[in-house]
Design a protein around this motif. Structure first.
Motif, PDB file in Angstrom:
ATOM      1  N   THR A  32      31.592  25.816  29.170  1.00 14.47           N
ATOM      2  CA  THR A  32      31.847  26.974  28.324  1.00 14.47           C
ATOM      3  C   THR A  32      33.328  26.991  27.980  1.00 14.47           C
ATOM      4  N   MET A  33      33.658  27.692  26.933  1.00 14.43           N
ATOM      5  CA  MET A  33      35.044  27.872  26.513  1.00 14.43           C
ATOM      6  C   MET A  33      35.335  29.361  26.579  1.00 14.43           C
ATOM      7  N   ALA A  34      36.490  29.723  27.148  1.00 10.62           N
ATOM      8  CA  ALA A  34      36.865  31.128  27.246  1.00 10.62           C
ATOM      9  C   ALA A  34      38.380  31.246  27.131  1.00 10.62           C
ATOM     10  N   MET A  35      38.823  32.346  26.563  1.00 14.86           N
ATOM     11  CA  MET A  35      40.257  32.603  26.431  1.00 14.86           C
ATOM     12  C   MET A  35      40.826  32.960  27.804  1.00 14.86           C
ATOM     13  N   ASP A  36      41.955  32.354  28.130  1.00 20.26           N
ATOM     14  CA  ASP A  36      42.730  32.666  29.326  1.00 20.26           C
ATOM     15  C   ASP A  36      44.124  32.969  28.817  1.00 20.26           C
TER      16      ASP A  36
ATOM     17  N   GLY B 187      33.860  24.667  20.095  1.00 21.45           N
ATOM     18  CA  GLY B 187      34.659  25.861  20.337  1.00 21.45           C
ATOM     19  C   GLY B 187      33.989  26.858  21.243  1.00 21.45           C
ATOM     20  N   GLY B 188      32.766  26.577  21.687  1.00 18.71           N
ATOM     21  CA  GLY B 188      32.042  27.500  22.563  1.00 18.71           C
ATOM     22  C   GLY B 188      31.304  26.733  23.639  1.00 18.71           C
ATOM     23  N   ASP B 189      30.173  27.261  24.075  1.00 14.14           N
ATOM     24  CA  ASP B 189      29.345  26.569  25.061  1.00 14.14           C
ATOM     25  C   ASP B 189      28.929  25.216  24.482  1.00 14.14           C
ATOM     26  N   HIS B 190      28.873  24.195  25.350  1.00 16.41           N
ATOM     27  CA  HIS B 190      28.519  22.851  24.890  1.00 16.41           C
ATOM     28  C   HIS B 190      28.112  21.996  26.082  1.00 16.41           C
TER      29      HIS B 190
ATOM     30  N   LEU C 143      35.258   9.175  20.303  1.00 13.71           N
ATOM     31  CA  LEU C 143      36.412   8.615  19.604  1.00 13.71           C
ATOM     32  C   LEU C 143      36.734   7.257  20.206  1.00 13.71           C
ATOM     33  N   GLY C 144      37.325   6.383  19.410  1.00  5.05           N
ATOM     34  CA  GLY C 144      37.609   5.009  19.809  1.00  5.05           C
ATOM     35  C   GLY C 144      38.146   4.858  21.222  1.00  5.05           C
ATOM     36  N   GLY C 145      37.489   4.021  21.990  1.00  6.26           N
ATOM     37  CA  GLY C 145      37.952   3.716  23.330  1.00  6.26           C
ATOM     38  C   GLY C 145      37.601   4.738  24.398  1.00  6.26           C
ATOM     39  N   ARG C 146      36.978   5.847  24.047  1.00  4.08           N
ATOM     40  CA  ARG C 146      36.638   6.879  25.024  1.00  4.08           C
ATOM     41  C   ARG C 146      35.171   6.786  25.409  1.00  4.08           C
ATOM     42  N   ASP C 147      34.876   7.246  26.631  1.00  2.00           N
ATOM     43  CA  ASP C 147      33.483   7.241  27.092  1.00  2.00           C
ATOM     44  C   ASP C 147      32.986   8.649  27.375  1.00  2.00           C
ATOM     45  N   VAL C 148      33.644   9.644  26.791  1.00  2.00           N
ATOM     46  CA  VAL C 148      33.244  11.036  26.950  1.00  2.00           C
ATOM     47  C   VAL C 148      33.081  11.658  25.570  1.00  2.00           C
ATOM     48  N   THR C 149      32.090  12.537  25.457  1.00  2.00           N
ATOM     49  CA  THR C 149      31.857  13.209  24.190  1.00  2.00           C
ATOM     50  C   THR C 149      31.205  14.559  24.475  1.00  2.00           C
ATOM     51  N   ALA C 150      30.746  15.223  23.431  1.00  2.10           N
ATOM     52  CA  ALA C 150      30.105  16.537  23.579  1.00  2.10           C
ATOM     53  C   ALA C 150      28.820  16.582  22.758  1.00  2.10           C
ATOM     54  N   GLY C 151      27.868  17.388  23.239  1.00  2.00           N
ATOM     55  CA  GLY C 151      26.602  17.587  22.548  1.00  2.00           C
ATOM     56  C   GLY C 151      26.399  19.050  22.242  1.00  2.00           C
TER      57      GLY C 151
END
Length: 190
Positions: free
Chosen positions: A82-86, A111-114, A46-54
């Motif tokens: 990973t993503m997990a409910m807490d 929404g899950g592992d990435h 997203l604009g101006g950010r240097d982090v993303t997901a694959g």
């Protein structure tokens, strides 16, 4: 155009296991698993950010495998998350590996592992692609070029697309909302 680096592997539906009597043991393979990427993509930062997901869907032949890392020349670092409910909050956390079942598939999906990709230079993505080298516990690597997209492509319903509608998303140690397609993790030292 989308380029894929695929290794030959038997179609999932054709893999079968031979039945063994209780006195017999299944043969153990010392050969490395054959890995393949079925599909994948990288979220356009997203604009101006240097982090993303694959995100990728990986297969492994017998005996299965573990994804233990990834790297790219188009970013400073890649981590497995990973993503997990807490309680009532979905939290993201770094993991050292992700299992790929023998003869099966494992999906890294919103929404899950990435894969979290840090230090991305948007100018390096102007051709609309990112090349990643996936690293496995058995020492094998797989290089794949993935399209960079603003949103998830249409997913095949049989691939197990997940919906997390109504869940509040937060990074580890934080409260508040966060969308896994809009990653804004806390500073991990990158």
């Amino acid at each position: 155009m989308f380029k894929r680096a695929l290794l030959a592997c038997a179609p999932l539906g054709l893999l079968t296991l031979a039945a063994c009597s209780p006195a017999e043991e299944a043969p153990v393979s010392n050969e490395p698993a054959e890995y393949a990427v079925i599909e994948g993509w990288v979220r356009n930062p997203l604009g101006g950010r240097d982090v993303t997901a694959g995100f990728v869907t990986l297969t492994a032949g017998a005996p299965g495998g573990q994804l233990v890392g990834a790297s790219t020349e188009e970013a400073d670092a890649v981590e497995l998350h990973t993503m997990a409910m807490d309680g009532a909050v979905m939290r993201m956390r770094h993991v050292d590996s992700l299992d790929i079942p023998a003869g099966g598939a494992m999906s890294l999906a919103p929404g899950g592992d990435h894969m979290m990709i840090f230090g991305v230079n948007p100018e390096d993505l102007e051709d609309g692609e990112m090349t990643l080298t996936l690293e496995f516990a058995d020492g094998e690597t797989l290089t794949v070029t993935l399209p960079v997209r603003d949103a998830a492509p249409e997913l095949d319903p049989e691939m197990g697309a997940m919906s997390h509608d109504g869940h509040e998303m937060a990074d580890e140690g934080e409260t508040g909302a966060s969308d896994p397609q809009d990653p804004e993790p806390e500073d991990h030292g990158h």
